[in-house]
Design a protein around this motif. Structure first.
Motif, mmCIF file in Angstrom:
data_model
loop_
_atom_site.group_PDB
_atom_site.id
_atom_site.type_symbol
_atom_site.label_atom_id
_atom_site.label_comp_id
_atom_site.label_asym_id
_atom_site.label_seq_id
_atom_site.Cartn_x
_atom_site.Cartn_y
_atom_site.Cartn_z
ATOM 1 N N TYR A 5 0.849 -1.184 0.000
ATOM 2 C CA TYR A 5 0.000 0.000 0.000
ATOM 3 C C TYR A 5 0.892 1.244 0.000
ATOM 4 C CZ TYR A 5 1.085 -0.540 4.969
ATOM 5 O OH TYR A 5 1.745 -0.705 6.158
ATOM 6 N N GLU A 6 0.302 2.374 -0.353
ATOM 7 C CA GLU A 6 1.039 3.638 -0.392
ATOM 8 C C GLU A 6 1.305 4.118 1.028
ATOM 9 O OE1 GLU A 6 0.315 8.099 -2.058
ATOM 10 O OE2 GLU A 6 -0.430 6.429 -3.280
ATOM 11 N N VAL A 7 2.539 4.546 1.289
ATOM 12 C CA VAL A 7 2.926 4.983 2.626
ATOM 13 C C VAL A 7 3.450 6.416 2.554
ATOM 14 C CG1 VAL A 7 4.402 4.524 4.621
ATOM 15 C CG2 VAL A 7 3.559 2.620 3.252
ATOM 16 N N SER A 8 2.982 7.251 3.476
ATOM 17 C CA SER A 8 3.470 8.617 3.597
ATOM 18 C C SER A 8 3.836 8.890 5.042
ATOM 19 C CB SER A 8 2.403 9.627 3.168
ATOM 20 O OG SER A 8 2.135 9.499 1.794
ATOM 21 N N GLN A 9 4.826 9.751 5.219
ATOM 22 C CA GLN A 9 5.213 10.210 6.558
ATOM 23 C C GLN A 9 4.513 11.536 6.798
ATOM 24 O OE1 GLN A 9 9.217 11.612 6.834
ATOM 25 N NE2 GLN A 9 9.130 11.845 9.040
ATOM 26 N N TYR A 10 3.921 11.681 7.970
ATOM 27 C CA TYR A 10 3.245 12.917 8.354
ATOM 28 C C TYR A 10 3.976 13.512 9.542
ATOM 29 C CZ TYR A 10 -0.268 11.056 5.296
ATOM 30 O OH TYR A 10 -0.901 10.544 4.188
ATOM 31 N N ARG A 39 3.103 7.631 10.237
ATOM 32 C CA ARG A 39 2.906 7.202 8.856
ATOM 33 C C ARG A 39 1.544 6.563 8.695
ATOM 34 N NH1 ARG A 39 2.809 1.597 8.419
ATOM 35 N NH2 ARG A 39 3.909 0.494 10.067
ATOM 36 N N THR A 40 1.110 6.458 7.434
ATOM 37 C CA THR A 40 -0.096 5.699 7.161
ATOM 38 C C THR A 40 0.235 4.222 7.325
ATOM 39 O OG1 THR A 40 0.493 5.905 4.826
ATOM 40 C CG2 THR A 40 -1.319 7.269 5.613
ATOM 41 N N GLY A 41 -0.722 3.478 7.812
ATOM 42 C CA GLY A 41 -0.563 2.040 7.994
ATOM 43 C C GLY A 41 -1.598 1.298 7.175
ATOM 44 N N LYS A 42 -1.495 -0.002 7.177
ATOM 45 C CA LYS A 42 -2.423 -0.827 6.409
ATOM 46 C C LYS A 42 -3.865 -0.618 6.863
ATOM 47 C CE LYS A 42 -2.891 -5.496 4.673
ATOM 48 N NZ LYS A 42 -2.271 -6.823 4.620
ATOM 49 N N HIS A 43 -4.063 -0.357 8.155
ATOM 50 C CA HIS A 43 -5.415 -0.234 8.704
ATOM 51 C C HIS A 43 -5.808 1.208 9.023
ATOM 52 C CE1 HIS A 43 -5.549 -4.560 8.827
ATOM 53 N NE2 HIS A 43 -4.386 -4.557 9.452
ATOM 54 N N THR A 44 -5.019 2.186 8.540
ATOM 55 C CA THR A 44 -5.356 3.597 8.773
ATOM 56 C C THR A 44 -6.679 3.918 8.094
ATOM 57 O OG1 THR A 44 -3.030 4.220 8.920
ATOM 58 C CG2 THR A 44 -4.599 5.982 8.424
ATOM 59 N N LYS A 45 -7.568 4.557 8.838
ATOM 60 C CA LYS A 45 -8.880 4.921 8.302
ATOM 61 C C LYS A 45 -8.863 6.372 7.832
ATOM 62 C CE LYS A 45 -11.415 1.727 11.281
ATOM 63 N NZ LYS A 45 -10.274 0.944 11.640
ATOM 64 N N HIS A 69 5.683 13.648 3.567
ATOM 65 C CA HIS A 69 6.736 13.099 2.708
ATOM 66 C C HIS A 69 6.323 11.693 2.278
ATOM 67 C CE1 HIS A 69 9.730 16.111 3.871
ATOM 68 N NE2 HIS A 69 9.401 15.906 5.119
ATOM 69 N N PRO A 70 6.602 11.325 1.012
ATOM 70 C CA PRO A 70 6.393 9.921 0.631
ATOM 71 C C PRO A 70 7.450 9.042 1.300
ATOM 72 C CG PRO A 70 7.320 11.172 -1.193
ATOM 73 C CD PRO A 70 7.065 12.145 -0.082
ATOM 74 N N VAL A 71 7.092 7.798 1.581
ATOM 75 C CA VAL A 71 8.005 6.849 2.212
ATOM 76 C C VAL A 71 8.003 5.571 1.376
ATOM 77 C CG1 VAL A 71 8.391 5.405 4.266
ATOM 78 C CG2 VAL A 71 7.610 7.758 4.531
ATOM 79 N N ALA A 72 9.191 5.030 1.121
ATOM 80 C CA ALA A 72 9.283 3.756 0.419
ATOM 81 C C ALA A 72 8.643 2.675 1.290
ATOM 82 C CB ALA A 72 10.739 3.416 0.133
ATOM 83 N N PHE A 73 7.913 1.776 0.666
ATOM 84 C CA PHE A 73 7.205 0.729 1.409
ATOM 85 C C PHE A 73 8.155 -0.040 2.323
ATOM 86 C CE2 PHE A 73 5.163 -3.460 1.853
ATOM 87 C CZ PHE A 73 3.932 -3.055 2.337
ATOM 88 N N LEU A 82 -0.328 5.797 12.175
ATOM 89 C CA LEU A 82 -1.410 6.568 12.794
ATOM 90 C C LEU A 82 -2.702 5.764 12.689
ATOM 91 C CD1 LEU A 82 -3.400 8.176 10.455
ATOM 92 C CD2 LEU A 82 -1.185 9.168 10.002
ATOM 93 N N GLN A 83 -3.686 6.129 13.526
ATOM 94 C CA GLN A 83 -4.930 5.362 13.570
ATOM 95 C C GLN A 83 -5.924 5.808 12.499
ATOM 96 O OE1 GLN A 83 -7.244 5.895 17.140
ATOM 97 N NE2 GLN A 83 -8.292 3.966 16.866
ATOM 98 N N ARG A 84 -6.255 7.120 12.502
ATOM 99 C CA ARG A 84 -7.242 7.581 11.513
ATOM 100 C C ARG A 84 -7.151 9.081 11.287
ATOM 101 N NH1 ARG A 84 -12.042 9.794 13.786
ATOM 102 N NH2 ARG A 84 -12.107 9.534 16.029
ATOM 103 N N PHE A 85 -7.509 9.471 10.079
ATOM 104 C CA PHE A 85 -7.614 10.885 9.739
ATOM 105 C C PHE A 85 -9.007 11.367 10.137
ATOM 106 C CE2 PHE A 85 -4.478 9.372 6.642
ATOM 107 C CZ PHE A 85 -3.481 10.321 6.810
ATOM 108 N N THR A 86 -9.107 12.621 10.554
ATOM 109 C CA THR A 86 -10.422 13.215 10.803
ATOM 110 C C THR A 86 -10.704 14.203 9.677
ATOM 111 O OG1 THR A 86 -9.673 15.144 12.059
ATOM 112 C CG2 THR A 86 -9.965 13.083 13.294
ATOM 113 N N SER A 87 -11.890 14.760 9.665
ATOM 114 C CA SER A 87 -12.224 15.778 8.668
ATOM 115 C C SER A 87 -11.978 17.176 9.236
ATOM 116 C CB SER A 87 -13.685 15.632 8.236
ATOM 117 O OG SER A 87 -14.521 15.725 9.374
ATOM 118 N N GLU A 88 -11.484 17.249 10.471
ATOM 119 C CA GLU A 88 -11.252 18.541 11.114
ATOM 120 C C GLU A 88 -9.920 19.154 10.692
ATOM 121 O OE1 GLU A 88 -12.712 18.952 15.291
ATOM 122 O OE2 GLU A 88 -12.589 16.752 15.161
#
Length: 102
Positions: A5-10, A39-45, A69-73, A82-88
């Protein structure tokens, strides 16, 4: 490759709310703060939309995104997922103040 999956560093700044419910940077006793990476994970919502968006960590900490930043898999294990993004979103002044630490 299956399961890839695509991975990014936040890079973000931890937040807290004031008595009025407004977001502010979480500071230490000296009034200072630090930026941290997740970073985004496999189960990040949810989905990343833009700088200033708030996400929630696996420890239920609210964080405002300051930089992405993009991160190599293969390098994904260097960062905590991280767990999940919000809309806030937080205001531009808060992001500007946090970005000074970059």
């Amino acid at each position: 490759m299956k399961g890839k999956y695509e991975v990014s560093q936040y890079i973000g700044v931890p937040l807290e709310t004031d008595d009025s419910g407004n977001y502010q940077i979480k500071t230490d006793e000296q009034g200072d703060f630090k930026l941290h990476s997740w970073r985004t994970g496999k189960h990040t919502k949810g989905k990343f939309k833009k700088i200033g968006q708030i996400f929630i960590t696996e420890n239920n900490l609210m964080v405002a995104i300051v930089k992405v930043h993009p991160v190599a898999f293969k390098d994904r294990h260097e960062f905590t997922p991280l767990q999940r993004f919000t809309s806030e979103m937080v205001n531009d002044e808060l992001i500007k103040r946090a970005a000074e630490k970059l």
